[in-house]
Structures are given as structure tokens and as C-alpha cells.
Design a protein around this motif. Sequence first.
Motif, PDB file in Angstrom:
ATOM      1  N   THR A 130      36.302  38.337  40.103  1.00  0.00           N
ATOM      2  CA  THR A 130      36.712  38.056  38.733  1.00  0.00           C
ATOM      3  C   THR A 130      35.499  37.874  37.822  1.00  0.00           C
ATOM      4  O   THR A 130      34.615  37.059  38.094  1.00  0.00           O
ATOM      5  CB  THR A 130      37.593  36.797  38.690  1.00  0.00           C
ATOM      6  OG1 THR A 130      38.672  36.965  39.604  1.00  0.00           O
ATOM      7  CG2 THR A 130      38.135  36.571  37.298  1.00  0.00           C
ATOM      8  N   THR A 144      38.706  35.348  33.270  1.00  0.00           N
ATOM      9  CA  THR A 144      40.153  35.171  33.382  1.00  0.00           C
ATOM     10  C   THR A 144      40.548  34.040  32.447  1.00  0.00           C
ATOM     11  O   THR A 144      39.927  32.976  32.458  1.00  0.00           O
ATOM     12  CB  THR A 144      40.572  34.904  34.841  1.00  0.00           C
ATOM     13  OG1 THR A 144      41.978  34.666  34.900  1.00  0.00           O
ATOM     14  CG2 THR A 144      39.823  33.736  35.441  1.00  0.00           C
ATOM     15  N   HIS A 193      47.175  35.424  34.579  1.00  0.00           N
ATOM     16  CA  HIS A 193      47.573  36.824  34.430  1.00  0.00           C
ATOM     17  C   HIS A 193      46.661  37.590  33.475  1.00  0.00           C
ATOM     18  O   HIS A 193      46.890  38.762  33.222  1.00  0.00           O
ATOM     19  CB  HIS A 193      49.032  36.917  33.953  1.00  0.00           C
ATOM     20  CG  HIS A 193      49.292  36.182  32.670  1.00  0.00           C
ATOM     21  ND1 HIS A 193      49.654  34.852  32.640  1.00  0.00           N
ATOM     22  CD2 HIS A 193      49.237  36.582  31.374  1.00  0.00           C
ATOM     23  CE1 HIS A 193      49.809  34.465  31.394  1.00  0.00           C
ATOM     24  NE2 HIS A 193      49.556  35.495  30.597  1.00  0.00           N
ATOM     25  N   ILE A 226      52.330  44.118  35.942  1.00  0.00           N
ATOM     26  CA  ILE A 226      52.100  44.894  37.158  1.00  0.00           C
ATOM     27  C   ILE A 226      53.095  46.048  37.144  1.00  0.00           C
ATOM     28  O   ILE A 226      54.298  45.837  36.989  1.00  0.00           O
ATOM     29  CB  ILE A 226      52.275  44.040  38.413  1.00  0.00           C
ATOM     30  CG1 ILE A 226      51.300  42.850  38.370  1.00  0.00           C
ATOM     31  CG2 ILE A 226      52.041  44.866  39.670  1.00  0.00           C
ATOM     32  CD1 ILE A 226      51.519  41.846  39.470  1.00  0.00           C
ATOM     33  N   SER A 268      56.916  42.467  36.092  1.00  0.00           N
ATOM     34  CA  SER A 268      56.175  41.565  36.966  1.00  0.00           C
ATOM     35  C   SER A 268      54.847  41.218  36.311  1.00  0.00           C
ATOM     36  O   SER A 268      54.400  41.884  35.382  1.00  0.00           O
ATOM     37  CB  SER A 268      55.944  42.226  38.326  1.00  0.00           C
ATOM     38  OG  SER A 268      55.402  41.314  39.244  1.00  0.00           O
ATOM     39  N   TYR A 298      50.954  38.752  37.286  1.00  0.00           N
ATOM     40  CA  TYR A 298      50.177  37.940  38.221  1.00  0.00           C
ATOM     41  C   TYR A 298      50.382  36.458  37.915  1.00  0.00           C
ATOM     42  O   TYR A 298      50.390  36.047  36.756  1.00  0.00           O
ATOM     43  CB  TYR A 298      48.690  38.265  38.099  1.00  0.00           C
ATOM     44  CG  TYR A 298      48.365  39.716  38.301  1.00  0.00           C
ATOM     45  CD1 TYR A 298      48.048  40.218  39.556  1.00  0.00           C
ATOM     46  CD2 TYR A 298      48.397  40.612  37.230  1.00  0.00           C
ATOM     47  CE1 TYR A 298      47.770  41.564  39.746  1.00  0.00           C
ATOM     48  CE2 TYR A 298      48.125  41.957  37.398  1.00  0.00           C
ATOM     49  CZ  TYR A 298      47.812  42.416  38.663  1.00  0.00           C
ATOM     50  OH  TYR A 298      47.544  43.757  38.845  1.00  0.00           O
ATOM     51  N   GLY A 299      50.544  35.650  38.966  1.00  0.00           N
ATOM     52  CA  GLY A 299      50.511  34.210  38.809  1.00  0.00           C
ATOM     53  C   GLY A 299      51.563  33.653  37.891  1.00  0.00           C
ATOM     54  O   GLY A 299      51.293  32.691  37.164  1.00  0.00           O
ATOM     55  N   TRP A 338      53.070  37.894  42.887  1.00  0.00           N
ATOM     56  CA  TRP A 338      51.708  38.432  42.972  1.00  0.00           C
ATOM     57  C   TRP A 338      50.733  37.330  42.564  1.00  0.00           C
ATOM     58  O   TRP A 338      50.866  36.713  41.510  1.00  0.00           O
ATOM     59  CB  TRP A 338      51.578  39.653  42.071  1.00  0.00           C
ATOM     60  CG  TRP A 338      52.532  40.746  42.458  1.00  0.00           C
ATOM     61  CD1 TRP A 338      53.818  40.916  41.999  1.00  0.00           C
ATOM     62  CD2 TRP A 338      52.306  41.792  43.403  1.00  0.00           C
ATOM     63  NE1 TRP A 338      54.395  42.012  42.602  1.00  0.00           N
ATOM     64  CE2 TRP A 338      53.488  42.574  43.472  1.00  0.00           C
ATOM     65  CE3 TRP A 338      51.217  42.148  44.196  1.00  0.00           C
ATOM     66  CZ2 TRP A 338      53.612  43.684  44.294  1.00  0.00           C
ATOM     67  CZ3 TRP A 338      51.332  43.255  45.029  1.00  0.00           C
ATOM     68  CH2 TRP A 338      52.511  44.016  45.068  1.00  0.00           C
ATOM     69  N   GLY A 344      47.916  34.908  41.259  1.00  0.00           N
ATOM     70  CA  GLY A 344      47.231  34.877  39.982  1.00  0.00           C
ATOM     71  C   GLY A 344      45.730  35.082  40.084  1.00  0.00           C
ATOM     72  O   GLY A 344      45.126  34.969  41.157  1.00  0.00           O
ATOM     73  N   GLY A 345      45.129  35.341  38.927  1.00  0.00           N
ATOM     74  CA  GLY A 345      43.724  35.712  38.873  1.00  0.00           C
ATOM     75  C   GLY A 345      42.781  34.647  38.362  1.00  0.00           C
ATOM     76  O   GLY A 345      41.600  34.935  38.132  1.00  0.00           O
ATOM     77  N   VAL A 373      40.800  38.501  43.377  1.00  0.00           N
ATOM     78  CA  VAL A 373      42.222  38.747  43.188  1.00  0.00           C
ATOM     79  C   VAL A 373      42.561  40.176  43.619  1.00  0.00           C
ATOM     80  O   VAL A 373      41.736  41.092  43.478  1.00  0.00           O
ATOM     81  CB  VAL A 373      42.631  38.504  41.712  1.00  0.00           C
ATOM     82  CG1 VAL A 373      41.922  39.466  40.768  1.00  0.00           C
ATOM     83  CG2 VAL A 373      44.139  38.564  41.526  1.00  0.00           C
ATOM     84  N   VAL A 425      44.708  43.567  43.086  1.00  0.00           N
ATOM     85  CA  VAL A 425      45.407  44.334  42.049  1.00  0.00           C
ATOM     86  C   VAL A 425      46.066  45.541  42.708  1.00  0.00           C
ATOM     87  O   VAL A 425      45.373  46.408  43.256  1.00  0.00           O
ATOM     88  CB  VAL A 425      44.433  44.802  40.951  1.00  0.00           C
ATOM     89  CG1 VAL A 425      45.137  45.723  39.961  1.00  0.00           C
ATOM     90  CG2 VAL A 425      43.849  43.599  40.215  1.00  0.00           C
TER      91      VAL A 425
END
Length: 403
Positions: A50, A53, A77, A105, A131, A133-134, A141, A143-144, A149, A151
Motif C-alpha cells: 500500500t 489508503t 476501500h 470490485i 462489492s 474492499y473492507g 474482500w 480492506g486496504g 492488500v 486486488v
Amino acid sequence: MTGNKAVAYKEPGKVELIDIDYPSFELKDGPGVNPANVGRTVPHGVILKTVATNICGSDQHMVRGRTTAPPNLVLGHEITGEVVEVGPGVEFIKVGDICSVPFNIACGRCRNCKERKTGICLNVNPDRPGSAYGYVDMGGWVGGQANYVLVPYADWNLLKFPDKDQALEKIMDLTMLSDIFPTGFHGAVTAGVGVGSTVYVAGAGPVGLAAATSAHLLGAAVVIVGDLNEGRLKQARSFGCETIDLSKGGPAEQIEQILGVPEVDCGVDAVGFEARGHGHDAKEAPATVLNSLMEITAAGGALGIPGLYVTGDPGGVDEAAKKGALSLSLGTGWAKSLSFTTGQCPVMKYNRQLMMAILHDKVSIAKNVNAKAISLEDAPKGYAEFDAGAATKYVLNPNGYLN
């Protein structure tokens, strides 16, 4: 094995830095993971280290306990990262690429993805289209807001920056491409903003400021931002917006003082389901923003609604609000022939164009939203300050890429 720390939701009002597994190319069981997704293999994915974020207002809804998010759900996300591993099915993305990750996503294969409706992909969340992330109820899926993370569908989802050095120079702007800049732009576009438009943006948080920035980019003549928070209104004025203080009453009269008429061409809701009413000591009244936008948007106009609304809110002000049911004056919207656009922004529809605007110095989104880099360890403090109303977009720096 490389260590991995992440920001997790613990209980209402509390986030904490925890140790989590380094990502693998398989979706494992864990907090918020849909059982139907457990064991799902991701040969088409990459692992990112990362770069940046961000803390988002949508995260705050979960942290306040206003969703059904489970404890230890890893948040985040809004992700920008450097590729450190690629799955065997990845063809075009390479190790070393720095990329923006759309918060949606998307598989790139279903009917909706092929129609550019990437916010409602049919294949990534067994419960419903769409959808992220997190995020609660979004498939699970991870989170970042972490060091690393996963993808999925990387060739499709990732926006690769053309030059690594240039990207790192402009990273505080480019990190906004994962969500708030495209989301604000989507709000302005779907509200019909164009050259010469008059625009009202409800909410001066980061998405509202991004919507106001986008309205300027689209050629609006006047952009008016309304909020109860004077610090955030000051931030809106810093890049040429007119502002109205909703603690002094509703928007119509104050809009008339600015424009000479109590209406605008285009309205944007950048507040969502935790909206408050107008006036001093305004209490939560979740339909306020939508109803006031219908009142002050000219007949035949449109409302862009990037503000988040949910189907389950444990902290709702009444039984209807707990189910996402609001007392809307739909008759007003019908009588005025207003158009409405709701839902997740399809980030991929806009992010490349907005990237080019950033790289060629046509917009300064990080400055406009008052972006501030903080360490991953300082995430709980950033969440608390943001929740208290700070006029700041907090950007987490898990791996030391940011100055």
C-alpha cells in the motif's frame, strides 16, 4: 512471511491496529466474509504494497455503529499501491507498477461490467450486486488500510499510472482517484452540471468538496456548498465556492441571497443517511437533504446522490430509518419532473480522465479537500478527528511512501 498490520473496526467508536495475515490468492474466512466466498481462488489477482489508503466518510458510518459491520472487520476501500506479486492469470499488470484501485470490485465479465456499471458487478458479492474492499455486506474482500492488500481481477480493476516518479510526486492527488474524486464527479455529472450551471452541493465533507471541485471542472458558473460545520465551509470557500451555513436555516433563502432566485439548476447530495436538519442544534433527520434538494432544484433538473444510504441502520432515529425507509416528498420530485441518480459511483467510468486532469495540472483535488498524510498507527486518532468534524481528508501512509 512478511508481516501485515491493518486498521480494524472493533466496536462503535473504536478502531484498532491489528495483525492480519499477509494476503494470499485465495479469499479466506474472516470477519464479514460471505460464506459463499470462502475458498474463492484469485489467480487473476495481485498483491499490492500500500502506497496510500484513505479514511472515508463511508468508513465512519461503520465505526459509529450505524451498520451491521462485525468486530475486527478490516477497513479501507480507498487504495493506491505498488504491485509486489502477480497471480498466474494476470497478463498486463507487472510487479513494480503503481496503480489506483477503484473501490468497486468488478469482474469485467458480467453484463453490468460490460455496460460500464462496475458499481453493481454481478459476480463478486453473493448477496447482492456490487462489492467493495473492507465494507459491510460487500462480499468480505479484505480492506486496504493495511501494509498489503489483495486486488482481484487486476488487469481489469487496476488503473496503472503511466510514470512511477510522476505518480509519486502527485500521489496525494492521485490517491483520491480510488473513490472520492470520481464519486464527487459522478454526483456532479448525474446532476447535469455543465458550462454555466448553478449548483448546490449539500455537505462539505471530502465527497462534497470533491463534487464542488468537479462542478468547477465541468464549467459551472456558481457552486454553492451548504453545511453545518464552519471549518468545512471555510475549506469550500478556499477554492472559490459560495457557502451557506445551514445552522442558520434552510438553503432556499440563502441561495436566493446569492443568485437572486431560491433555486439552482443542479443539486448534489453528499451527505447520505446520517443527515441532520437545518437550524441551530439541528437533530438527525435523514430525509432532510433529499427533500430540500427537491425544493431548491429547478423544474426539469436533476439530483446526483453519491451520499450513502443503507438498508440496515441499527442507530436509525425510528423504525423506518433502521430499515433505510425515509419520508421523502416524492410528489415534489414528480411534480417538478426531477431526475435522480443513486448508488455507488462506477469509478472506472471516470478515473482515467480524472487522472489525466491531475497529471496535467488541471485540478488540485488534494488541496481542495485538505489532504493530510498520517501514519497507520495514527489511524485511530485520524478517525476520531474526522468524526469530530475536522475539515481534513486523512491519508494513511502504511509503508513510508508519502512525505
